[in-house]
Each structure stands twice: as structure tokens, then as C-alpha cells.
Design a protein around this motif. Sequence first.
Motif, PDB file in Angstrom:
ATOM      1  N   THR A   1      -9.300   2.310  -8.685  1.00 53.42           N
ATOM      2  CA  THR A   1     -10.573   2.311  -8.669  1.00 53.42           C
ATOM      3  C   THR A   1     -11.236   3.418  -9.363  1.00 53.42           C
ATOM      4  O   THR A   1     -12.361   3.279 -10.081  1.00 53.42           O
ATOM      5  CB  THR A   1     -11.078   2.265  -7.001  1.00 53.42           C
ATOM      6  OG1 THR A   1     -10.454   1.066  -6.657  1.00 53.42           O
ATOM      7  CG2 THR A   1     -12.514   2.066  -6.968  1.00 53.42           C
TER       8      THR A   1
ATOM      9  N   LEU B   1     -13.413   2.901   0.693  1.00 51.05           N
ATOM     10  CA  LEU B   1     -12.517   1.916   0.652  1.00 51.05           C
ATOM     11  C   LEU B   1     -11.553   2.022   1.925  1.00 51.05           C
ATOM     12  O   LEU B   1     -11.524   3.131   2.224  1.00 51.05           O
ATOM     13  CB  LEU B   1     -11.616   1.572  -0.602  1.00 51.05           C
ATOM     14  CG  LEU B   1     -12.520   1.444  -1.917  1.00 51.05           C
ATOM     15  CD1 LEU B   1     -11.461   1.320  -2.958  1.00 51.05           C
ATOM     16  CD2 LEU B   1     -13.235   0.303  -1.877  1.00 51.05           C
TER      17      LEU B   1
ATOM     18  N   PRO C   1      -4.097  -2.669  -4.485  1.00 44.47           N
ATOM     19  CA  PRO C   1      -4.739  -3.501  -3.638  1.00 44.47           C
ATOM     20  C   PRO C   1      -4.455  -4.968  -3.302  1.00 44.47           C
ATOM     21  O   PRO C   1      -3.618  -5.609  -4.371  1.00 44.47           O
ATOM     22  CB  PRO C   1      -6.152  -3.267  -4.215  1.00 44.47           C
ATOM     23  CG  PRO C   1      -5.962  -2.422  -5.283  1.00 44.47           C
ATOM     24  CD  PRO C   1      -4.745  -2.378  -5.965  1.00 44.47           C
TER      25      PRO C   1
ATOM     26  N   ASP D   1      -5.911  -1.020   2.106  1.00 43.78           N
ATOM     27  CA  ASP D   1      -5.706  -1.967   0.959  1.00 43.78           C
ATOM     28  C   ASP D   1      -6.523  -2.256   0.320  1.00 43.78           C
ATOM     29  O   ASP D   1      -6.624  -3.269  -0.769  1.00 43.78           O
ATOM     30  CB  ASP D   1      -4.901  -2.859   1.589  1.00 43.78           C
ATOM     31  CG  ASP D   1      -5.876  -4.068   2.560  1.00 43.78           C
ATOM     32  OD1 ASP D   1      -6.809  -3.412   2.906  1.00 43.78           O
ATOM     33  OD2 ASP D   1      -5.531  -5.147   2.803  1.00 43.78           O
ATOM     34  N   ALA D   2      -7.744  -1.618   0.140  1.00 42.65           N
ATOM     35  CA  ALA D   2      -8.989  -1.758  -0.636  1.00 42.65           C
ATOM     36  C   ALA D   2      -9.736  -3.158  -0.478  1.00 42.65           C
ATOM     37  O   ALA D   2     -10.141  -3.749  -1.625  1.00 42.65           O
ATOM     38  CB  ALA D   2      -8.432  -1.411  -2.114  1.00 42.65           C
ATOM     39  N   ASP D   3      -9.497  -3.801   0.335  1.00 41.59           N
ATOM     40  CA  ASP D   3     -10.106  -5.122   0.426  1.00 41.59           C
ATOM     41  C   ASP D   3     -11.518  -4.972   1.236  1.00 41.59           C
ATOM     42  O   ASP D   3     -12.322  -6.015   1.463  1.00 41.59           O
ATOM     43  CB  ASP D   3      -9.393  -6.364   0.993  1.00 41.59           C
ATOM     44  CG  ASP D   3      -8.960  -6.119   2.524  1.00 41.59           C
ATOM     45  OD1 ASP D   3      -9.280  -4.699   3.106  1.00 41.59           O
ATOM     46  OD2 ASP D   3      -8.199  -7.031   3.284  1.00 41.59           O
TER      47      ASP D   3
ATOM     48  N   ASP E   1     -12.269  -8.017  -2.039  1.00 41.16           N
ATOM     49  CA  ASP E   1     -12.180  -6.980  -2.848  1.00 41.16           C
ATOM     50  C   ASP E   1     -13.268  -5.946  -2.877  1.00 41.16           C
ATOM     51  O   ASP E   1     -14.377  -6.088  -3.483  1.00 41.16           O
ATOM     52  CB  ASP E   1     -12.199  -7.594  -4.354  1.00 41.16           C
ATOM     53  CG  ASP E   1     -11.553  -6.816  -5.451  1.00 41.16           C
ATOM     54  OD1 ASP E   1     -11.735  -5.471  -5.394  1.00 41.16           O
ATOM     55  OD2 ASP E   1     -10.821  -7.103  -6.155  1.00 41.16           O
TER      56      ASP E   1
ATOM     57  N   ALA F   1      -5.825   1.813  -3.454  1.00 41.18           N
ATOM     58  CA  ALA F   1      -6.667   2.057  -4.723  1.00 41.18           C
ATOM     59  C   ALA F   1      -6.658   3.347  -5.560  1.00 41.18           C
ATOM     60  O   ALA F   1      -7.233   3.476  -6.436  1.00 41.18           O
ATOM     61  CB  ALA F   1      -7.967   1.619  -4.197  1.00 41.18           C
TER      62      ALA F   1
ATOM     63  N   ASP G   1       0.850  -1.278   0.058  1.00 42.20           N
ATOM     64  CA  ASP G   1       0.038  -0.112  -0.024  1.00 42.20           C
ATOM     65  C   ASP G   1       0.728   1.517   0.063  1.00 42.20           C
ATOM     66  O   ASP G   1       1.932   1.110  -0.496  1.00 42.20           O
ATOM     67  CB  ASP G   1      -0.858  -0.074   0.865  1.00 42.20           C
ATOM     68  CG  ASP G   1      -0.462  -0.051   2.460  1.00 42.20           C
ATOM     69  OD1 ASP G   1       1.006   0.700   2.589  1.00 42.20           O
ATOM     70  OD2 ASP G   1      -1.231  -0.383   3.654  1.00 42.20           O
TER      71      ASP G   1
ATOM     72  N   THR H   1     -13.425  -3.106  -4.499  1.00 43.60           N
ATOM     73  CA  THR H   1     -13.778  -2.356  -5.845  1.00 43.60           C
ATOM     74  C   THR H   1     -14.918  -3.486  -6.410  1.00 43.60           C
ATOM     75  O   THR H   1     -15.854  -2.756  -7.179  1.00 43.60           O
ATOM     76  CB  THR H   1     -12.527  -2.267  -6.800  1.00 43.60           C
ATOM     77  OG1 THR H   1     -11.645  -1.456  -5.859  1.00 43.60           O
ATOM     78  CG2 THR H   1     -12.954  -1.642  -7.838  1.00 43.60           C
TER      79      THR H   1
ATOM     80  N   CYS I   1     -10.522   6.710  -1.633  1.00 45.09           N
ATOM     81  CA  CYS I   1      -9.841   5.500  -1.629  1.00 45.09           C
ATOM     82  C   CYS I   1      -8.776   5.517  -0.322  1.00 45.09           C
ATOM     83  O   CYS I   1      -7.836   4.821  -0.295  1.00 45.09           O
ATOM     84  CB  CYS I   1      -8.868   5.473  -2.918  1.00 45.09           C
ATOM     85  SG  CYS I   1      -9.774   5.475  -4.444  1.00 45.09           S
TER      86      CYS I   1
END
Length: 445
Positions: free
Chosen positions: A190, A240, A80, A243-245, A341, A186, A50, A343, A181
Motif C-alpha cells: 500500500t 488498514l 492482502p 489483512d488489509a480488507d 479491499d 499490506a 499475513d 487500499t 499498515c
Amino acid sequence: MGRKYFGTDGIRGRTNSGNMTATMAMKVGQAAGTYFLRGDHRHRVVIGKDTRLSGYMMESAMVAGFTSVGMDVVLLGPMPTPAVALLARSMRADLGVMISASHNPFEDNGIKLFGPDGFKLSDEDELAVEMMIDQEQLLVRPEDIGRARRIDDARGRYIHAVKNSLNSQIRLDDLKIVVDCANGAAYDVTPPAFWELGAEVVSMGVSPDGHNINRDVGSTALDAIKARVVEEGADIGIALDGDADRLIVVDEKGKTVDGDQIMALIGRDWHRQERLRGGGVVATVMSNLGLERFLESEGLSLVRTAVGDRYVLEAMRAGDFNVGGEQSGHMILLDHATTGDGTVAALQVLAALVQSGKPASELLHLFEPVPQILKNVRFTGNPLETTLVKDAIAHGEGTLAGKGRVVIRKSGTEPVVRVMAEGDDAGEVESVVDAICDAVKEASA
């Protein structure tokens, strides 16, 4: 066997102290690299990170560790977590590594490991790697040291995969979306993905400086995106984490839509489209009773697991479910990703918004959550084994029997007992929680 380094989501801690040092990162690279040196092919690991300042240090140390035992390294840069899982599998790598502490502040960092199938390592594999960390690993001959290279098109590969998770007939042309974000991984994937699908995108949390990840933005700090959605007159907000999970949604009125509501929407819609597997949804013990009741009204089940997306995923794979997640926003859609995830999950929400023609405030609040109270109590000793606390829990469970739940669990990171109860009567729920908390305090005195 107790764990020394790995928690429920990899290794995590404050950087330059404890388990989160450059030395430790190198040892993890050597141990994991050695463990995955299987077969006679040229071995490869994919590493993403990240936007934390410490990511440079940890990345360099892990490259040294992996190459010293003969493994080649592919560097993705800021990406991500689900992108690392995806690219590890598509590039036929032996291992994937994400350097991130998710929603934690920038001072922390972490190491998450993925196998060649794109899934997080099993408990068995993690324990095997953990046992090797404190051992001296066999270093390869000079001519067998691994090589490292950075690929420039990782961003494009992930955006392409994310867009392919959406039905090709669906466009986002008429939507105005605020995307936060969190100044995290991301920031450069994204917003462009949504824009390429036709949406008008208002981006925020897309100026990482190494220090500002998750600071007053993202899925754990929603005030900023709530205000921005209303100010912009947007149709929806997508938040998000670092780390965008993880995904949390904000409707056009600035109201929060948590993971439970998102699971309700996707579970219902996929069921009606005959896409849902397993006959229901997998979530943790923390998901609201309202979600369970809603799914039952749709003829679906809710399977509960311990807290942690790894336990959700284990239950999903064991029962062939394809929708699962956590109230906190981890959404696992196994048709499209091997881990949470944000996104991909957001695109499923946006698709439902487009197809329904309804405003987000109407579409995304499918059930009324029952009153739920969670309190943390610090403790000493082992209060949960005392008669005093056991009696308080039994009394609470009896009080809420048939109309609510009591969930008691110890924190895995600090001496805290988490006491949660929910039910139709808010006053009754509060009394139950307070009584159990008082018993834990008394037993710890």
C-alpha cells in the motif's frame, strides 16, 4: 445445518489449539483440494498469508494437504486478502486461500477460501468442504503429487491492479498521507502504491516481526495514526487492518472517519458520476441511521443485511449493487474487487479529496451520526424467547418508532446478546438499551 468449523469469515481460532493447528490446516487443504479437483486440467491453488508467526506453520501444512491430493500450489507470501482473490482469478486457479485472522491479535490465525471466480465460497461449498474435513481423503499416486512454487512478482501484480482502479487522470502529487499498515499484509504494497501515484507517504505499522500485527496500530487501534497525522501536518490518514480488507480514515484534524462516512462519500460521488449501480448502497444492520437518511437525501436507498461482509456481498450480487460495506471499515467495490479491499477503497477516497480541493475534515463528514449505543450482555438459556425480553424489545421499538431503531442479535462466537439502539434523543436511546439489557439479565438469572 449448523457449522462445525466455518464461521462467517472462514475458520478462525487460537493457533496450536482447537481448530487452528497444523493438522487441521493439512486436512482443510486435502478436503478443499479434493472438492475442487474438477475437470482434466492440471489443478492449482494460490495461497497467501499475513505476517503472523504461525503463518509459516499453517502455510506449510496446507501445502502438504493440497499437494498430497494432487493439486499444485502457488505461494504468494505476505499479501492482502484481496490480492489472493485477485490472483486466484487472474492465474486461472481452482482455489485461493488466505491464511489470516484479520484484525485479531497475533496468537490467532484463520483460513479463508476463495473460488476460481475470486469470490469467497458460497455457504453450500463451505458446508461441502466442511463435511469432507473429517473424512479420509484419497491420496494420489506418488507420480501425481502436486508441486509447489513461490512467485516473486505477486507484490507488483497487486500494486499494478490497485493503481488501475484509479482514474488514469488523477495524481496524488499534492497529498501528504500517513499510511498505517498494522504491521500486517499490506506493509510492502500500500505505501509503494500511493507513492507511485505521486503522494508524499509517511508509513507506520510497516515493521512486522511475527508478533506485532494489529498491536497498537491499524484500523482497530487508531490513537497512533491520529497523533501522527496531526504531528506530520498530513492531509489524511489511511488505517488498514492485518489483512488489509478493512479501511478506516483519519482527517487532517485527527478525527475518525468510519465505514459509514466512506460509503456515503463513494455512493454519492459514484451516483453523480453515473457509475453507481443498484440505486443505492448495501450495508449491515449496524450502520448508523444517519447514513440511511443521507442517502435518502441524495435519492438513494440503503439495503441492510445481517452483520458480516459475506452477507453484504451476497446482497450486492443479488441486486447488482457495486458499493457496499460495513461501519467497521470493510468496503466492497465490485467494479474493482471481489472482496473487501482497504487500499482500493482508500484510493477512491483520495481521488475525491483531490477532485474536491476540500480538506478531509470537510469532505469526509457528510452527515451527523445519530446517537447509537451498543451493549453486550452475557446470558444463559434462551432469554430472547422469554416474554419478559420480548416485551422489553417491543416497548423499545415502540418508543423509537419513526425516530430510531432497535437491533438485537446473538454473538456467533460467545454467549452474548448484543443490544443496539439509535435515535435522535441520546437519553431515550440509552434508556431503551438499558431496559432491554436488564430484561436479558433477569431472564438469564
